[in-house]
Design a protein around this motif. Structure first.
Motif, PDB file in Angstrom:
ATOM      1  N   LEU A 199       0.827  -1.415   0.041  1.00 49.80           N
ATOM      2  CA  LEU A 199      -0.057   0.053  -0.043  1.00 49.80           C
ATOM      3  C   LEU A 199       0.782   1.205  -0.046  1.00 49.80           C
ATOM      4  CD1 LEU A 199      -3.000  -0.983   2.649  1.00 49.80           C
ATOM      5  CD2 LEU A 199      -3.062  -0.710  -0.081  1.00 49.80           C
ATOM      6  N   ARG A 200       1.883   1.195   0.733  1.00 52.02           N
ATOM      7  CA  ARG A 200       2.941   2.483   0.557  1.00 52.02           C
ATOM      8  C   ARG A 200       3.344   2.573  -0.674  1.00 52.02           C
ATOM      9  NH1 ARG A 200       4.149   6.517   4.805  1.00 52.02           N
ATOM     10  NH2 ARG A 200       5.560   7.815   3.455  1.00 52.02           N
ATOM     11  N   LYS A 201       3.828   1.482  -1.308  1.00 47.65           N
ATOM     12  CA  LYS A 201       4.343   1.598  -2.804  1.00 47.65           C
ATOM     13  C   LYS A 201       2.979   2.151  -3.618  1.00 47.65           C
ATOM     14  CE  LYS A 201       7.499  -2.392  -3.096  1.00 47.65           C
ATOM     15  NZ  LYS A 201       7.558  -3.674  -3.793  1.00 47.65           N
ATOM     16  N   ALA A 202       2.043   1.871  -3.485  1.00 45.35           N
ATOM     17  CA  ALA A 202       0.888   2.292  -4.342  1.00 45.35           C
ATOM     18  C   ALA A 202       0.627   3.849  -4.106  1.00 45.35           C
ATOM     19  CB  ALA A 202      -0.483   1.515  -3.974  1.00 45.35           C
ATOM     20  N   TYR A 203       0.665   4.102  -2.848  1.00 46.79           N
ATOM     21  CA  TYR A 203       0.427   5.638  -2.364  1.00 46.79           C
ATOM     22  C   TYR A 203       1.856   6.443  -3.201  1.00 46.79           C
ATOM     23  CZ  TYR A 203       1.651   9.801   0.175  1.00 46.79           C
ATOM     24  OH  TYR A 203       2.310  10.995   0.552  1.00 46.79           O
ATOM     25  N   GLU A 204       2.964   6.004  -3.022  1.00 47.94           N
ATOM     26  CA  GLU A 204       3.849   6.922  -3.721  1.00 47.94           C
ATOM     27  C   GLU A 204       3.876   6.843  -5.128  1.00 47.94           C
ATOM     28  OE1 GLU A 204       7.406   4.668  -1.927  1.00 47.94           O
ATOM     29  OE2 GLU A 204       7.134   5.589   0.128  1.00 47.94           O
ATOM     30  N   ARG A 205       3.268   5.863  -5.724  1.00 45.74           N
ATOM     31  CA  ARG A 205       3.295   5.990  -7.001  1.00 45.74           C
ATOM     32  C   ARG A 205       1.840   6.918  -7.604  1.00 45.74           C
ATOM     33  NH1 ARG A 205       4.379  -0.373  -7.652  1.00 45.74           N
ATOM     34  NH2 ARG A 205       6.801  -0.617  -7.404  1.00 45.74           N
ATOM     35  N   SER A 206       1.095   7.082  -6.801  1.00 47.16           N
ATOM     36  CA  SER A 206      -0.265   7.440  -7.085  1.00 47.16           C
ATOM     37  C   SER A 206      -0.439   8.985  -7.444  1.00 47.16           C
ATOM     38  CB  SER A 206      -1.079   7.289  -5.892  1.00 47.16           C
ATOM     39  OG  SER A 206      -0.969   8.213  -4.956  1.00 47.16           O
ATOM     40  N   HIS A 207       0.592   9.848  -7.051  1.00 46.99           N
ATOM     41  CA  HIS A 207       0.373  11.141  -7.276  1.00 46.99           C
ATOM     42  C   HIS A 207      -1.014  11.803  -6.932  1.00 46.99           C
ATOM     43  CE1 HIS A 207       3.960  11.122  -9.835  1.00 46.99           C
ATOM     44  NE2 HIS A 207       3.457  10.133 -10.470  1.00 46.99           N
ATOM     45  N   ILE A 208      -1.294  11.027  -5.531  1.00 46.20           N
ATOM     46  CA  ILE A 208      -2.637  11.353  -5.036  1.00 46.20           C
ATOM     47  C   ILE A 208      -2.971  12.821  -4.662  1.00 46.20           C
ATOM     48  CG2 ILE A 208      -2.264  11.191  -2.690  1.00 46.20           C
ATOM     49  CD1 ILE A 208      -5.229   9.789  -4.841  1.00 46.20           C
ATOM     50  N   ALA A 209      -1.844  13.745  -4.397  1.00 52.69           N
ATOM     51  CA  ALA A 209      -2.391  15.054  -4.107  1.00 52.69           C
ATOM     52  C   ALA A 209      -2.812  15.628  -5.392  1.00 52.69           C
ATOM     53  CB  ALA A 209      -0.837  15.581  -3.806  1.00 52.69           C
ATOM     54  N   GLU A 210      -2.884  15.467  -6.685  1.00 53.36           N
ATOM     55  CA  GLU A 210      -3.076  15.967  -7.757  1.00 53.36           C
ATOM     56  C   GLU A 210      -4.381  15.668  -8.143  1.00 53.36           C
ATOM     57  OE1 GLU A 210      -0.462  15.004 -10.627  1.00 53.36           O
ATOM     58  OE2 GLU A 210       1.576  15.583  -9.352  1.00 53.36           O
ATOM     59  N   ASP A 211      -5.058  14.752  -7.307  1.00 52.73           N
ATOM     60  CA  ASP A 211      -6.105  14.006  -7.625  1.00 52.73           C
ATOM     61  C   ASP A 211      -7.421  15.116  -7.120  1.00 52.73           C
ATOM     62  OD1 ASP A 211      -8.775  13.060  -7.779  1.00 52.73           O
ATOM     63  OD2 ASP A 211      -7.959  11.023  -7.277  1.00 52.73           O
ATOM     64  N   PRO A 212      -8.231  15.898  -7.831  1.00 47.24           N
ATOM     65  CA  PRO A 212      -9.139  16.842  -7.041  1.00 47.24           C
ATOM     66  C   PRO A 212     -10.217  16.131  -6.342  1.00 47.24           C
ATOM     67  CG  PRO A 212      -9.532  16.744  -9.603  1.00 47.24           C
ATOM     68  CD  PRO A 212      -8.201  15.894  -9.216  1.00 47.24           C
ATOM     69  N   GLU A 213     -10.343  14.674  -6.543  1.00 47.93           N
ATOM     70  CA  GLU A 213     -11.472  13.834  -6.010  1.00 47.93           C
ATOM     71  C   GLU A 213     -11.094  13.603  -4.517  1.00 47.93           C
ATOM     72  OE1 GLU A 213     -14.785  12.975  -6.447  1.00 47.93           O
ATOM     73  OE2 GLU A 213     -14.566  14.536  -8.044  1.00 47.93           O
ATOM     74  N   PHE A 214      -9.532  13.367  -4.437  1.00 48.00           N
ATOM     75  CA  PHE A 214      -8.862  13.078  -3.214  1.00 48.00           C
ATOM     76  C   PHE A 214      -9.178  14.385  -2.246  1.00 48.00           C
ATOM     77  CE2 PHE A 214      -4.746  13.286  -0.729  1.00 48.00           C
ATOM     78  CZ  PHE A 214      -5.277  12.163   0.210  1.00 48.00           C
ATOM     79  N   GLN A 215      -8.782  15.519  -2.949  1.00 49.63           N
ATOM     80  CA  GLN A 215      -8.701  16.691  -1.934  1.00 49.63           C
ATOM     81  C   GLN A 215     -10.156  17.013  -1.620  1.00 49.63           C
ATOM     82  OE1 GLN A 215      -6.197  18.304  -1.245  1.00 49.63           O
ATOM     83  NE2 GLN A 215      -4.743  17.012  -2.616  1.00 49.63           N
ATOM     84  N   ARG A 216     -11.356  16.792  -2.311  1.00 51.54           N
ATOM     85  CA  ARG A 216     -12.730  16.726  -1.971  1.00 51.54           C
ATOM     86  C   ARG A 216     -12.906  15.778  -0.685  1.00 51.54           C
ATOM     87  NH1 ARG A 216     -17.963  15.488  -5.758  1.00 51.54           N
ATOM     88  NH2 ARG A 216     -19.417  16.044  -4.255  1.00 51.54           N
ATOM     89  N   PHE A 217     -12.376  14.688  -0.996  1.00 54.12           N
ATOM     90  CA  PHE A 217     -12.672  13.722  -0.036  1.00 54.12           C
ATOM     91  C   PHE A 217     -11.988  14.294   1.477  1.00 54.12           C
ATOM     92  CE2 PHE A 217     -10.580  10.186   2.370  1.00 54.12           C
ATOM     93  CZ  PHE A 217     -11.631   9.438   3.182  1.00 54.12           C
ATOM     94  N   LYS A 218     -10.767  14.661   1.352  1.00 54.14           N
ATOM     95  CA  LYS A 218     -10.166  15.276   2.463  1.00 54.14           C
ATOM     96  C   LYS A 218     -11.008  16.355   3.118  1.00 54.14           C
ATOM     97  CE  LYS A 218      -5.891  16.348   1.743  1.00 54.14           C
ATOM     98  NZ  LYS A 218      -4.603  16.646   1.914  1.00 54.14           N
ATOM     99  N   TYR A 219     -11.616  17.329   2.379  1.00 54.22           N
ATOM    100  CA  TYR A 219     -12.254  18.368   2.940  1.00 54.22           C
ATOM    101  C   TYR A 219     -13.845  17.845   3.522  1.00 54.22           C
ATOM    102  CZ  TYR A 219     -15.005  22.535   2.853  1.00 54.22           C
ATOM    103  OH  TYR A 219     -16.148  23.668   3.263  1.00 54.22           O
ATOM    104  N   GLU A 220     -14.343  17.140   2.735  1.00 51.38           N
ATOM    105  CA  GLU A 220     -15.558  16.582   3.487  1.00 51.38           C
ATOM    106  C   GLU A 220     -15.503  15.714   4.755  1.00 51.38           C
ATOM    107  OE1 GLU A 220     -17.291  14.541   0.002  1.00 51.38           O
ATOM    108  OE2 GLU A 220     -18.143  16.317  -0.811  1.00 51.38           O
ATOM    109  N   ASN A 221     -14.246  15.321   4.773  1.00 56.01           N
ATOM    110  CA  ASN A 221     -14.320  14.396   6.265  1.00 56.01           C
ATOM    111  C   ASN A 221     -12.848  14.725   6.868  1.00 56.01           C
ATOM    112  OD1 ASN A 221     -15.739  11.601   5.247  1.00 56.01           O
ATOM    113  ND2 ASN A 221     -14.798  12.171   3.500  1.00 56.01           N
ATOM    114  N   SER A 222     -12.654  16.042   6.784  1.00 52.54           N
ATOM    115  CA  SER A 222     -11.683  16.839   7.561  1.00 52.54           C
ATOM    116  C   SER A 222     -12.121  16.572   9.272  1.00 52.54           C
ATOM    117  CB  SER A 222     -11.392  18.060   7.349  1.00 52.54           C
ATOM    118  OG  SER A 222     -12.671  18.914   7.513  1.00 52.54           O
ATOM    119  N   TRP A 223     -13.323  16.590   9.547  1.00 52.91           N
ATOM    120  CA  TRP A 223     -13.902  16.634  10.957  1.00 52.91           C
ATOM    121  C   TRP A 223     -13.459  15.387  11.653  1.00 52.91           C
ATOM    122  CZ3 TRP A 223     -17.465  12.504  12.173  1.00 52.91           C
ATOM    123  CH2 TRP A 223     -17.934  12.060  10.951  1.00 52.91           C
ATOM    124  N   TRP A 224     -12.971  14.309  10.987  1.00 50.63           N
ATOM    125  CA  TRP A 224     -12.343  13.032  11.666  1.00 50.63           C
ATOM    126  C   TRP A 224     -11.258  12.620  11.181  1.00 50.63           C
ATOM    127  CZ3 TRP A 224     -11.450   8.745   8.930  1.00 50.63           C
ATOM    128  CH2 TRP A 224     -11.996   8.436   7.722  1.00 50.63           C
TER     129      TRP A 224
END
Length: 500
Positions: free
Chosen positions: A111-136
């Motif tokens: 899973l760590r390999k997958a994360y490091e290859r994902s460029h997830i910070a560039e994914d707007p859906e990921f950013q939206r997920f973080k914002y909507e669930n920031s309370w926990w």
């Protein structure tokens, strides 16, 4: 009222290629099989990330999902892992049991390999997920990252500054361990995406998900670390008393769970805001919620912190109907199953009745030779319509193992109740399942092990023990066409077929 049935099976118990059941193709295949045999429900165990002992009832978070359940095949499809990498790991040698030590090492490495290859910070859906669930989500991700810094130790043993969440310490760890925190957020993003797709698939097939939530959170959890005000903790955020239950049929010295107890006075002052958040989030994940240890809302068992067993505990009053009136006013009518097993008093019965939630009836509790007559609440002819009937739960023996373990006198009681003295012992699970399926209970849930006639080697959990639980898995092909046909025939025979 519509009569329905379902199957109890932990997601971790599904067959899969990589050591533990998860949200892979096999989960979708299981849903197809549920549809094929006319079921209305799939009851699962809690989905939270597990800690020492691997119990889903002791989770690092009441909101987060277990990274073990993320389908590696899906990550291969996304191009962040390869089949060769997944196949090269050691997943254990027994396909019918989870090897949690090997799972822990292999899964997180991949899973760590997958994360490091994902460029997830560039994914707007990921950013939206973080914002909507920031309370926990933020507190949980920081909690898990810091836990890694301290070698996996319980947060109560961390350095004082971060244990007590001083501002300078929080700033330091969030800055220095930014990528470890983002990795945890990535895991939750993958978990929720995959689970919601699986749930939508099940709902599309007419299968509803019964989720299971513990009444308590673990002491070693992001919830207790980030919100100590919710719990009975002292000025150093250490518990003054912990949860458990008194001596009973499961354990002569009771059960010492060790969970922090709620400060119900504080929850009342806040309008039960945390509970509203918790249950509201549950209904994003599940269709029906089973609340484990429902009696704790009437009275809860308080054990002095530091005791080695539960014998010195005592009962204290819980919030009662006030909490559920608040839930109804805020969230509307929601489907809840009240796990009302164990030591039940008149006030607990009154709480379940006033709530209107169905309670649970477990067949294995019905034939205790110490009881007399036919008045037991657990005998199927006494099941009210507003109840959920089980042969057994995740905490019980399998129905076959149970029959083998009871006394000869009790086996005679079972046979007489069934009016069946001839069915071979190894096949008696079938008339026992039929017994509760033809009861008046609106819903019947049968553990998968019982439909397969498996013995106690396939038991999911033995309370008050550690090291051998939560491991059982279906073997590939074990839920065969013949088994599906048998389940379907019983379901149709007793008017529980899901015609949608």
């Amino acid at each position: 009222m519509r009569r329905e049935s379902g199957i109890l099976l932990s997601v971790t118990s599904l067959p899969s290629r990589y050591g533990i059941g998860c949200f892979s193709k096999e989960a979708y295949d299981f849903v197809d099989r549920l549809e094929a045999c006319g079921q209305s429900y799939w009851q699962i165990l809690p989905l939270g990330p597990t800690s020492y002992g691997d119990s889903p009832y002791q989770s690092f978070s009441t909101f987060a999902g277990n990274p073990y359940l993320i389908s590696l095949e899906r990550l291969v499809e996304e191009g962040v892992l390869t089949e060769e990498e997944c196949g090269a790991e050691d997943w254990g040698k027994r396909p019918g049991a989870v090897d949690y030590e090997k799972i822990y090492r292999a899964r997180f490495r991949l899973l760590r390999k997958a994360y490091e290859r994902s460029h997830i910070a560039e994914d707007p859906e990921f950013q939206r997920f973080k914002y909507e669930n920031s309370w926990w989500l933020r507190d949980y991700a920081v909690f898990m990252a810091v836990k890694g810094v301290f070698g996996g130790q319980e947060w109560t043993k961390w350095a004082e500054d971060i244990r007590l969440r001083w501002n300078n310490a929080m700033d330091y760890y969030q800055r220095e361990y930014y990528f470890d925190i983002e990795f945890q957020e990535y895991l939750q993003y993958q978990f929720i995406r995959q689970w919601r797709e699986l749930k939508a698939y099940a709902n599309g097939k007419g299968i509803r998900i019964i989720g299971d939530i513990p009444i308590y959170v673990a002491m070693d959890s992001a919830d207790a670390w980030a919100h100590p005000e919710l719990f009975q903790l002292d000025e150093n955020n250490r518990p003054t008393a912990v949860a458990g239950c008194p001596p009973d049929g499961f354990s002569a010295s009771g059960q010492l769970w060790g969970n922090p107890l709620y400060r119900w006075d504080y929850h009342r002052q806040t309008g039960y805001q945390w509970w509203l958040q918790r249950l509201s989030y549950c209904y994003q994940l599940y269709d029906v919620v089973r609340i484990d240890h429902f009696r704790g809302f009437d009275e809860y068992y308080s054990i002095p912190f530091g005791d080695e067993d539960a014998t010195r505990g005592h009962w204290e009053k819980g919030p009662g109907m006030e909490l559920f009136r608040t839930v109804k006013a805020a969230l509307g009518e929601k489907e809840i199953i009240a796990e009302d097993l164990g030591y039940i008093t008149d006030s607990v019965r009154r709480l379940v009745w006033e709530s209107g939630y169905p309670g649970m009836k477990v067949l294995e509790f019905a034939f205790d030779s110490r009881d007399s007559g036919c008045a037991s609440d657990y005998l199927p002819h006494n099941y009210p319509e507003n109840s959920v009937a089980y042969t057994g739960t995740h905490d019980n023996e399998t129905i076959t193992g149970w029959y083998d373990s009871i006394t000869e006198e009790e086996r005679t009681l079972v046979r007489e109740y069934l009016c069946d003295m001839r069915t071979a012992r190894k096949n008696l699970y079938l008339p026992l399942i039929s017994l509760i399926m033809r009861s008046s209970a609106r819903i019947c849930i049968i553990p998968m092990q019982d439909y397969l006639g498996l013995d106690n080697r396939c038991r999911m959990n033995t309370p008050s023990t550690v090291g051998k639980n939560w491991k059982w898995r279906l073997l590939p092909g074990q839920m065969s066409d013949e088994v599906v046909e048998l389940i379907g025939a019983v379901t149709k025979r007793y008017g529980r077929w899901n015609w949608r």
